[in-house]
Scaffold this active site. Sequence first.
Site, PDB file in Angstrom:
ATOM      1  NE  ARG A  25      37.393  43.063  42.114  1.00 52.25           N
ATOM      2  CZ  ARG A  25      38.324  44.023  40.575  1.00 52.25           C
ATOM      3  NH1 ARG A  25      37.581  45.003  40.690  1.00 52.25           N
ATOM      4  NH2 ARG A  25      39.622  43.896  39.355  1.00 52.25           N
ATOM      5  CB  ILE A  51      42.971  42.380  41.647  1.00 57.07           C
ATOM      6  CG1 ILE A  51      41.597  42.201  41.732  1.00 57.07           C
ATOM      7  CG2 ILE A  51      42.774  44.115  41.086  1.00 57.07           C
ATOM      8  CD1 ILE A  51      41.501  43.226  42.917  1.00 57.07           C
ATOM      9  CB  SER A  52      41.120  38.170  37.940  1.00 54.84           C
ATOM     10  OG  SER A  52      42.475  37.280  37.802  1.00 54.84           O
ATOM     11  CD  GLN A  53      35.641  40.454  32.820  1.00 54.12           C
ATOM     12  OE1 GLN A  53      36.403  39.727  32.404  1.00 54.12           O
ATOM     13  NE2 GLN A  53      34.542  40.693  32.745  1.00 54.12           N
TER      14      GLN A  53
END
Length: 205
Positions: A25, A51-53
């Site tokens: 990530r 950028i998502s959780q």
Amino acid sequence: MVQRQLRARGLDDERVLRAMGEVPRHEFVWPEAVWEAYEDRALPIGHGQSISQPYMVALMLSLLEVRPGDRVLEVGAGSGYVAALLGQLAEEVWAVELVPELARLAADVVRRLGYENVHIVAGDGTLGLQEGAPFDRVLISAAAPGLPEPLVAQLADGGRVVAPVGNRFMQTCQVAVKCEGKLVVERSIDCVFVPLLGEHGWKQG
């Protein structure tokens, strides 16, 4: 991240957890945010996008139920992180990003990391990607006012779409399965995503 944030909260899809343990990530965030790349929260990536959780990503991927031979479309590629994860789960992945600069950066990272089955293009994702259709799975990684008709049309019969649907401020994660041309929709948890912009999404401004 996988042990403390995902397994500990009840996620148990081993293929998804393995992919999230393998895809770095930190390669998909701003350099100054590398130190917080594995925290369980969304991070900005510029142009009003994020950028998502990790938990939300893992949950949506689990709901999508991607099979090894599937052709998958992601709408709202952003940093390319979710597309890279999908590349570990599916045979072929196409991801569409509205912001050309983000699409270019995401494609560069995906190429550099060697994800050869992941293709990121710039365009209006609410229109889908006719040249890759039909798709077995569709993931919408931004908040939609409803499921865009072109995406439903490009979904194979028996195919599955997962999307956050609602208003600009609060959505519900929906899971829809296409059966004989019609959608059977179920609802999962409430969530908050950046708006899906485009012809069949929210209008800019």
